[in-house]
Design an enzyme around this catalytic site. Structure first.
Site, PDB file in Angstrom:
ATOM      1  N   MET A 105       5.586   4.934   3.973  1.00 51.16           N
ATOM      2  CA  MET A 105       5.143   6.255   4.391  1.00 51.16           C
ATOM      3  C   MET A 105       4.332   6.247   5.696  1.00 51.16           C
ATOM      4  SD  MET A 105       6.635   7.980   2.226  1.00 51.16           S
ATOM      5  CE  MET A 105       7.459   7.555   0.704  1.00 51.16           C
ATOM      6  N   CYS A 106       4.265   5.110   6.357  1.00 50.92           N
ATOM      7  CA  CYS A 106       3.543   5.039   7.642  1.00 50.92           C
ATOM      8  C   CYS A 106       4.401   5.613   8.763  1.00 50.92           C
ATOM      9  CB  CYS A 106       3.188   3.596   7.979  1.00 50.92           C
ATOM     10  SG  CYS A 106       1.805   2.957   7.051  1.00 50.92           S
ATOM     11  N   HIS A 107       3.718   6.291   9.686  1.00 53.49           N
ATOM     12  CA  HIS A 107       4.397   6.824  10.857  1.00 53.49           C
ATOM     13  C   HIS A 107       4.479   5.741  11.933  1.00 53.49           C
ATOM     14  CE1 HIS A 107       2.806  10.402   8.831  1.00 53.49           C
ATOM     15  NE2 HIS A 107       3.797  11.057   9.396  1.00 53.49           N
TER      16      HIS A 107
ATOM     17  N   MET B  29      -3.692   1.302   8.621  1.00 55.53           N
ATOM     18  CA  MET B  29      -2.648   0.463   8.033  1.00 55.53           C
ATOM     19  C   MET B  29      -2.182  -0.607   9.017  1.00 55.53           C
ATOM     20  SD  MET B  29      -2.610   1.407   4.995  1.00 55.53           S
ATOM     21  CE  MET B  29      -1.358   0.237   4.542  1.00 55.53           C
ATOM     22  N   GLU B  30      -2.157  -0.281  10.296  1.00 52.74           N
ATOM     23  CA  GLU B  30      -1.770  -1.266  11.300  1.00 52.74           C
ATOM     24  C   GLU B  30      -2.789  -2.404  11.361  1.00 52.74           C
ATOM     25  OE1 GLU B  30       0.650   2.225  11.907  1.00 52.74           O
ATOM     26  OE2 GLU B  30      -1.478   1.996  11.530  1.00 52.74           O
TER      27      GLU B  30
ATOM     28  N   ASP C 214       0.885 -20.397   6.298  1.00 59.75           N
ATOM     29  CA  ASP C 214       2.195 -21.002   6.513  1.00 59.75           C
ATOM     30  C   ASP C 214       2.102 -22.247   7.384  1.00 59.75           C
ATOM     31  OD1 ASP C 214       5.113 -21.142   6.471  1.00 59.75           O
ATOM     32  OD2 ASP C 214       5.005 -20.472   8.553  1.00 59.75           O
TER      33      ASP C 214
END
Length: 172
Positions: A77-79, A114-115, A129
């Site tokens: 749902m992120c733009h 969110m970014e 990793d």
């Protein structure tokens, strides 16, 4: 449901992407932080640049930047946002803990929390990793929003922070 209703659900209770077309553009900044705990020997190798896969922090920094730019592809749902700046810094807290802070900036109609959070997670996953051959016991997190500014909801500073972290003054 009032003012605190979840905005990512429509009238039928189904997920939807929020319409931000009527919102004003503002400068928006989000700061997220995370950490990774590893064995002291792994930290020494990371600091000395002797991890066999190369410059771990340089690769993790680029991975975090790439993740911030691709957040809308990962979180449904992120733009998609044009990002004006992304800065990732590292600080060794002690012989076993490395902290990393992400600052993301944009001028737009929706925030960049969110970014910043996605970049922090991918930065940590990349460190894991690249170091896992030396240490599979590493622990990533916690990851959290430190602060955000801009937009209709105003500024936010995490309440349990000893001192507020400023995103201003960085060349993100």
């Amino acid at each position: 449901m009032g003012q605190n209703r979840l905005t990512h659900f429509n009238g039928q209770g189904r997920a939807h992407m929020v319409d931000v077309s009527g919102k004003a553009e503002t400068t928006r900044i989000a700061v997220a932080e995370s950490r990774i705990r590893m064995k002291a020997e792994t930290m020494r190798q990371l600091s000395a640049g002797t991890i066999g896969k190369g410059d771990v922090l340089a690769v993790a920094q680029v991975a975090g930047i790439m993740a911030a730019k691709r957040t809308a592809e990962l979180i449904p749902m992120c733009h998609p946002l044009p990002l004006n700046g992304i800065d990732i810094t590292f600080e060794q807290e002690n012989e076993e803990v490395l902290t990393f802070r992400v600052i993301v900036k944009t001028t737009g109609v929706t925030g960049v929390e969110m970014e910043a959070l996605t970049a922090a997670q991918v930065t940590g996953l990349t460190i894991y990793d690249m170091c896992k051959a030396a240490d599979k016991d590493m622990v990533l997190g916690p990851t959290y929003l430190v602060k955000k500014s801009g937009g209709k909801s105003g500024d936010y500073v995490r309440s349990d922070m000893a001192e507020p972290v400023s995103g201003e003054g960085h060349d993100a």
